[in-house]
Design a protein around this motif. Structure first.
Motif, PDB file in Angstrom:
ATOM      1  N   ARG A 144      10.327  12.315  49.763  1.00 48.66           N
ATOM      2  CA  ARG A 144      10.528  12.894  48.412  1.00 48.66           C
ATOM      3  C   ARG A 144       9.026  12.815  47.612  1.00 48.66           C
ATOM      4  NH1 ARG A 144      16.234  10.884  46.100  1.00 48.66           N
ATOM      5  NH2 ARG A 144      17.231  12.687  47.068  1.00 48.66           N
ATOM      6  N   LEU A 145       8.212  12.061  47.943  1.00 47.97           N
ATOM      7  CA  LEU A 145       6.843  11.979  47.180  1.00 47.97           C
ATOM      8  C   LEU A 145       5.872  12.886  47.870  1.00 47.97           C
ATOM      9  CD1 LEU A 145       5.421  10.209  45.050  1.00 47.97           C
ATOM     10  CD2 LEU A 145       4.437   9.072  46.839  1.00 47.97           C
ATOM     11  N   LEU A 146       6.212  13.022  49.341  1.00 49.60           N
ATOM     12  CA  LEU A 146       5.296  14.131  49.937  1.00 49.60           C
ATOM     13  C   LEU A 146       6.015  15.301  49.549  1.00 49.60           C
ATOM     14  CD1 LEU A 146       5.112  12.551  53.629  1.00 49.60           C
ATOM     15  CD2 LEU A 146       3.261  12.734  51.911  1.00 49.60           C
ATOM     16  N   LEU A 147       7.108  15.619  49.535  1.00 47.92           N
ATOM     17  CA  LEU A 147       7.611  16.994  48.968  1.00 47.92           C
ATOM     18  C   LEU A 147       7.122  17.325  47.595  1.00 47.92           C
ATOM     19  CD1 LEU A 147       9.992  19.073  49.402  1.00 47.92           C
ATOM     20  CD2 LEU A 147      10.989  17.737  47.817  1.00 47.92           C
ATOM     21  N   VAL A 148       7.039  16.172  46.631  1.00 46.78           N
ATOM     22  CA  VAL A 148       6.628  16.724  45.291  1.00 46.78           C
ATOM     23  C   VAL A 148       5.369  16.801  45.038  1.00 46.78           C
ATOM     24  CG1 VAL A 148       6.568  15.479  43.175  1.00 46.78           C
ATOM     25  CG2 VAL A 148       8.859  15.395  44.415  1.00 46.78           C
ATOM     26  N   VAL A 149       4.294  16.136  46.185  1.00 46.49           N
ATOM     27  CA  VAL A 149       3.004  16.228  45.917  1.00 46.49           C
ATOM     28  C   VAL A 149       2.694  17.639  46.639  1.00 46.49           C
ATOM     29  CG1 VAL A 149       0.903  15.302  47.009  1.00 46.49           C
ATOM     30  CG2 VAL A 149       2.443  13.760  46.187  1.00 46.49           C
ATOM     31  N   TRP A 150       3.307  17.934  47.642  1.00 44.07           N
ATOM     32  CA  TRP A 150       2.861  19.375  48.285  1.00 44.07           C
ATOM     33  C   TRP A 150       3.305  20.345  47.493  1.00 44.07           C
ATOM     34  CZ3 TRP A 150      -1.140  19.501  50.983  1.00 44.07           C
ATOM     35  CH2 TRP A 150      -1.444  18.593  51.928  1.00 44.07           C
ATOM     36  N   LEU A 151       4.516  20.497  47.100  1.00 40.76           N
ATOM     37  CA  LEU A 151       5.056  21.395  46.695  1.00 40.76           C
ATOM     38  C   LEU A 151       4.825  21.598  45.134  1.00 40.76           C
ATOM     39  CD1 LEU A 151       8.588  22.172  47.913  1.00 40.76           C
ATOM     40  CD2 LEU A 151       6.496  23.472  48.398  1.00 40.76           C
ATOM     41  N   GLY A 152       4.411  20.769  44.516  1.00 48.40           N
ATOM     42  CA  GLY A 152       3.801  20.412  43.161  1.00 48.40           C
ATOM     43  C   GLY A 152       2.514  21.182  43.040  1.00 48.40           C
ATOM     44  N   LEU A 153       1.376  21.161  44.113  1.00 52.86           N
ATOM     45  CA  LEU A 153       0.394  21.540  44.452  1.00 52.86           C
ATOM     46  C   LEU A 153       0.302  22.863  44.593  1.00 52.86           C
ATOM     47  CD1 LEU A 153      -1.851  19.027  46.381  1.00 52.86           C
ATOM     48  CD2 LEU A 153      -2.054  19.502  43.974  1.00 52.86           C
ATOM     49  N   ILE A 154       1.381  23.312  45.196  1.00 47.23           N
ATOM     50  CA  ILE A 154       1.377  24.915  45.634  1.00 47.23           C
ATOM     51  C   ILE A 154       1.984  25.411  44.497  1.00 47.23           C
ATOM     52  CG2 ILE A 154       2.880  26.633  46.926  1.00 47.23           C
ATOM     53  CD1 ILE A 154       2.681  24.510  49.330  1.00 47.23           C
ATOM     54  N   SER A 155       2.979  25.047  43.786  1.00 46.88           N
ATOM     55  CA  SER A 155       3.449  25.700  42.582  1.00 46.88           C
ATOM     56  C   SER A 155       2.558  25.948  41.569  1.00 46.88           C
ATOM     57  CB  SER A 155       4.796  25.205  42.151  1.00 46.88           C
ATOM     58  OG  SER A 155       4.636  23.607  41.766  1.00 46.88           O
ATOM     59  N   LEU A 156       1.565  24.694  41.452  1.00 50.32           N
ATOM     60  CA  LEU A 156       0.496  24.757  40.647  1.00 50.32           C
ATOM     61  C   LEU A 156      -0.330  25.712  40.512  1.00 50.32           C
ATOM     62  CD1 LEU A 156       0.273  22.647  37.887  1.00 50.32           C
ATOM     63  CD2 LEU A 156      -1.751  21.635  39.311  1.00 50.32           C
ATOM     64  N   ALA A 157      -0.646  25.715  41.925  1.00 53.93           N
ATOM     65  CA  ALA A 157      -1.833  26.857  42.633  1.00 53.93           C
ATOM     66  C   ALA A 157      -1.037  28.526  42.309  1.00 53.93           C
ATOM     67  CB  ALA A 157      -2.070  26.828  43.865  1.00 53.93           C
ATOM     68  N   LEU A 202       7.801  29.574  40.212  1.00 47.77           N
ATOM     69  CA  LEU A 202       9.096  28.989  40.192  1.00 47.77           C
ATOM     70  C   LEU A 202       9.824  28.950  41.500  1.00 47.77           C
ATOM     71  CD1 LEU A 202      10.700  31.059  37.318  1.00 47.77           C
ATOM     72  CD2 LEU A 202      10.377  28.665  37.436  1.00 47.77           C
ATOM     73  N   PRO A 203       9.459  29.790  42.484  1.00 50.35           N
ATOM     74  CA  PRO A 203      10.101  29.710  43.903  1.00 50.35           C
ATOM     75  C   PRO A 203       9.643  28.331  44.433  1.00 50.35           C
ATOM     76  CG  PRO A 203       9.189  31.757  43.548  1.00 50.35           C
ATOM     77  CD  PRO A 203       8.706  31.342  42.149  1.00 50.35           C
ATOM     78  N   PRO A 204       8.504  27.849  44.376  1.00 48.08           N
ATOM     79  CA  PRO A 204       8.230  26.655  44.905  1.00 48.08           C
ATOM     80  C   PRO A 204       8.945  25.470  44.256  1.00 48.08           C
ATOM     81  CG  PRO A 204       6.238  27.678  44.815  1.00 48.08           C
ATOM     82  CD  PRO A 204       7.078  28.615  44.139  1.00 48.08           C
ATOM     83  N   LEU A 205       9.076  25.597  42.806  1.00 49.41           N
ATOM     84  CA  LEU A 205       9.787  24.658  42.212  1.00 49.41           C
ATOM     85  C   LEU A 205      11.267  24.482  42.620  1.00 49.41           C
ATOM     86  CD1 LEU A 205       8.339  24.988  38.541  1.00 49.41           C
ATOM     87  CD2 LEU A 205       8.138  22.909  40.246  1.00 49.41           C
ATOM     88  N   ALA A 206      11.730  25.708  42.794  1.00 50.98           N
ATOM     89  CA  ALA A 206      13.216  25.715  43.136  1.00 50.98           C
ATOM     90  C   ALA A 206      13.147  25.055  44.703  1.00 50.98           C
ATOM     91  CB  ALA A 206      13.505  27.372  43.338  1.00 50.98           C
ATOM     92  N   LEU A 207      12.230  25.540  45.378  1.00 51.54           N
ATOM     93  CA  LEU A 207      12.240  25.017  46.900  1.00 51.54           C
ATOM     94  C   LEU A 207      12.249  23.300  46.571  1.00 51.54           C
ATOM     95  CD1 LEU A 207      12.176  26.016  49.567  1.00 51.54           C
ATOM     96  CD2 LEU A 207       9.672  25.669  49.688  1.00 51.54           C
ATOM     97  N   MET A 208      11.446  23.090  45.633  1.00 56.99           N
ATOM     98  CA  MET A 208      11.282  21.593  45.586  1.00 56.99           C
ATOM     99  C   MET A 208      12.447  20.708  45.366  1.00 56.99           C
ATOM    100  SD  MET A 208       8.695  18.939  43.183  1.00 56.99           S
ATOM    101  CE  MET A 208       7.754  20.372  42.653  1.00 56.99           C
ATOM    102  N   VAL A 209      13.111  21.451  44.213  1.00 67.71           N
ATOM    103  CA  VAL A 209      14.640  20.786  44.058  1.00 67.71           C
ATOM    104  C   VAL A 209      15.472  20.838  44.942  1.00 67.71           C
ATOM    105  CG1 VAL A 209      16.618  21.302  42.367  1.00 67.71           C
ATOM    106  CG2 VAL A 209      14.128  21.738  41.622  1.00 67.71           C
TER     107      VAL A 209
END
Lengths: 600, 188
Positions: B51-64, B82-89
């Protein structure tokens, strides 16, 4: 890596990686064992001084752990060498370095012979012997005929030509390949030149015009001796020896490679004769060992020598006493089946693959021509297609011509080939899966094709075409105690499975008998896969979402030949029971199975 | 060679179970039939790591994905985040489900591994068929104090890996499996 370290590491690693070697551990935990570790360390150090240069040392250090836990025939074997090393002062052989390390092995070995050998090994551990080991670090010393002279008295060299280097007193004669061997690579430089010329025609022409007679002669004067020297060296430094438990192959001048093939792990020995080799009267011996991607082969040997060596290897692998293995010779065989050329040709005419590839080769290029009108595109596509068409029709006919299956005590003999003759042996008890394939158009004639998987072997066809009854007899021979289940005995998938795999679900069927797990698949080209329970390595049940909705599941059994047989679309409850029962049968099946040394 | 007695697995099985969460027992009850095996679930470390890896990577992607168009084109384009965030959830939930689906059981004569939510797979490896037991631990796994155990048989298709174990448990399992494999070794 110093020996004591290696001992520690290898001790751990050995325990994990070689469960088989550690099976008969027993004495290994005694305090004495601990002591031998220390001792071996000391001798190891002494030996290291010189021996560390040989690449073998690293390898030895690794085997040390396994050797320590004994039960490993190799360890016992090395210990025996140690004995002779102690006796015959033949410590110039590189084996001595090995000996020093293997010292501990003899101690803890469950083998009574090895125990006494350890005494000798201790003498081998003496400073003198260690010094000798130092000289062993020098590969030349091992190579000189001097070794043969010091090699004990037991008639080590019966024929001085073949047995130039003999291991001390053991009577293990190292032999060389047939002298025509170097010529087999003779085409390689020519091929390189041609390849270069084709790749860069303009450049080649330019270089050719610049070439005059003197440069050509000088070039030849340099290249020919160099090639001859290379060929000679590669031949001279390739040797093999058959010991009681192993076949040893040593190759390489600069990068040395020593392969010790345990005979009891030998899956099959094939003799093949490519066309040119047939003309020259030589043959290639291919050895199938489980778990090796790269096949070890002895190419080339004299045709008769290859045949007798195969007979000897098989006899030894089958557990004949070493003294008699020589005399056993080729086991008598009885012909079971011979495929007439007419039937083979007819079967190829009737198989869909032949027509499919031919049609593709004939239809695709014209269509491409119409579409692109580019010669190169058409050629690039047409050539592989034509090649495939040729391979699936003419190629198969040539390869499977005069297919003979014969029964002999050391396995089924397969002899086939029109141009390249191949003589293969399929040892019984090593066959992992058998598939009985029945293409649509063969059905009216009652013909089947039998394919098989042997671990570590590339043989895949047992019978190219034969009437079903005869094929079943052959299958019963290759899977002892197995009768092929009747078509009616196979239970079909439940009807609701039609939602998962429309129409084709009718093709699936499963029968589990006392001896085999038999799964059928295919509707037009029916294929029945048989796995003896003793060959099942693991069992899996898989179920996708769509299958779960319909209450069905697949059961897969994995075998040692990297083949998985799937019983598809079984009822979910049945699949779960099957999973449990199959794991149980896999365990007990092995207990009842025939031993690997099937003649012992 | 079938000398294995059920008592053999007794202590080790309970020891293993004791090391993991209590939930293991309750989870096991679902899949077990009859005298069923003692299922052991994976420790929560793996869930945390994934989960941490997921949040870190998708967090960075959604930020970008949010910042770059948002700053360059206009604030409305930040919706790309939004899509990366939805993917993260979605991934968060899926990782949880997948993690819960993993479990293994040491029985007297074989090891069971069960996994998968949509595509379920249950593997049975008789101890006698094991050629090699491997404990691996990558840098990230080591940071989270995890190790995975992989069983190899002579069949390459045997995919028997137990990820995300406590290193001590992984080593115990390795030693235990090796020991059992020796006792029941059956070759090929």
């Amino acid at each position: 890596m110093t020996a004591p370290e290696a001992a520690g590491d290898a001790g751990d690693a050995g325990a994990v990686e070689a469960p088989e070697a550690t099976r008969t551990t027993g004495a290994a935990e005694t305090p004495e064992a601990a002591r031998t570790v220390g001792d071996a360390g000391a001798t190891g150090d002494a030996g290291d001084a010189g021996a560390a240069e040989t690449p073998d040392t690293a390898q030895t250090a690794h085997t040390y752990g396994a050797a320590r836990t004994a039960g490993n025939p190799e360890a016992a074997e090395v210990a025996e060498t140690a004995q002779t090393a102690g006796d015959a002062r033949a410590a110039e052989t590189p084996d001595t370095a090995q000996t020093a390390h293997a010292y501990g092995a003899a101690r803890t070995s469950g083998n009574p012979g090895a125990a006494e050998a350890s005494e000798a090994a201790r003498t081998a551990g003496n400073p003198e012997a260690a010094e000798a080991a130092q000289t062993a670090g020098n590969p030349e010393a091992a190579e000189t005929p001097k070794t043969a002279r010091t090699a004990g008295d037991a008639g080590a060299a019966e024929t001085p030509e073949t047995a130039r280097t003999a291991e001390a007193g053991n009577g293990i004669a190292e032999r060389r390949l047939h002298p025509v061997t170097p010529l087999r690579r003779a085409w390689a430089p020519v091929a390189v030149v041609i390849g270069w010329a084709v790749h860069d025609p303009d450049g080649a022409q330019r270089h050719l015009t610049r070439l005059d007679t003197t440069t050509l002669l000088i070039g030849l004067a340099v290249i020919l001796p160099a090639a001859a020297l290379y060929g000679f060296c590669s031949w001279w430094f390739t040797r093999f020896a058959v010991t009681e438990t192993e076949l040893r192959i040593r190759t390489g001048l600069v990068f040395r490679r020593t392969a010790h093939i345990r005979l009891e792990r030998l899956q099959a020995v094939d003799v093949t004769q490519p066309l040119l080799a047939r003309v020259a009267g030589v043959a290639k011996l291919k050895l199938d060992v489980i778990g090796t991607d790269k096949k070890d082969e002895l190419a080339f040997l004299g045709a008769d020598e290859a045949r007798s060596l195969r007979a000897e290897l098989l006899a030894r692998a089958a557990g004949f006493a070493p003294e008699t293995a020589h005399e056993v010779g080729e086991a008598p065989s009885r012909q079971m089946l011979r495929v007439p050329p007419g039937v083979l040709a007819m079967s190829l005419v009737l198989s869909g693959a032949t027509w499919g590839s031919l049609a593709a080769a004939l239809v695709v290029p014209p269509v491409l021509w119409l579409a692109t009108e580019s010669v190169w595109t058409v050629l690039a596509v047409a050539l592989p297609l034509l090649g495939a068409a040729g391979a699936s029709s003419v190629g198969r006919f040539v390869g499977e011509y005069d297919w003979t299956v014969a029964e002999s005590p050391d396995g089924l003999r397969l002899d086939h080939g029109l141009l390249d003759r191949a003589h293969e042996t399929v040892p019984p008890g090593r066959v992992q899966t058998v598939r009985i394939v029945e293409p649509l158009l063969w059905r009216r004639r009652g013909w089947v094709r039998v394919e098989l998987d042997v671990a570590g072997s590339s043989n895949s066809v047992l019978v190219p075409v034969a009437p079903r009854e005869i094929a079943e007899v052959v299958v019963a021979r290759v899977l002892p105690g197995v009768t092929v289940p009747e078509r009616a005995a196979l239970s079909p998938s439940p009807r609701r499975a039609r939602w998962c795999v429309p129409v084709w679900w009718r093709g699936y069927g499963l029968a589990v008998t006392d001896a085999v797990f038999a799964a059928r698949s295919g509707l037009l080209r029916r294929s029945l896969a048989l796995v003896p329970h003793a060959k099942v390595q693991s069992v899996r049940m898989t179920q996708g979402p769509w299958e779960r909705a319909r209450g069905v599941a697949d059961v897969c059994v994995d075998t040692g030949a990297n083949k998985t047989v799937r019983a598809r679309l079984r009822d979910a409850a049945e699949a779960r029971e099957l999973l449990e029962a199959q794991a149980e049968r896999s365990r007990t099946g092995r207990r009842d199975a025939r031993p690997d040394r099937w003649m012992a | 060679m079938e000398t294995g007695s059920p008592q053999d697995t007794g202590p080790a099985g309970t020891q293993g179970a004791a090391k993991t969460r209590d939930a293991a027992g309750t989870q096991g009850a679902a899949g077990a039939a009859g005298d069923g095996p003692v299922w052991i679930a994976l420790p929560p470390g793996l869930l945390k790591m994934r989960r941490l890896l997921l949040v870190v990577w998708l967090g960075l992607i959604s930020l970008a994905a949010g910042l770059v168009p948002g700053l360059l084109v206009g604030p409305a384009w930040a919706a790309f985040a939004l899509p990366p965030l939805a993917l993260m959830v979605w991934g968060w939930v899926m990782i949880g489900r997948n993690w819960r689906s993993w479990r293994y059981a040491e029985r007297a004569d074989d090891l069971l591994i069960s996994r998968g939510v949509l595509w379920r797979e249950e593997t049975v490896v008789p101890y006698g068929r094991m050629q090699l037991v491997e404990v691996t631990s990558g840098p990230v796994e080591r940071h989270f104090g995890l190790a995975s155990v992989q069983l190899h048989t002579a069949a390459a298709a045997t995919d028997a890996t137990i990820p995300g174990l406590d290193p001590a448990e992984a080593e115990r399992l390795r030693d235990r499996l090796t020991e059992l494999g020796e006792a029941r070794s059956a070759g090929l």
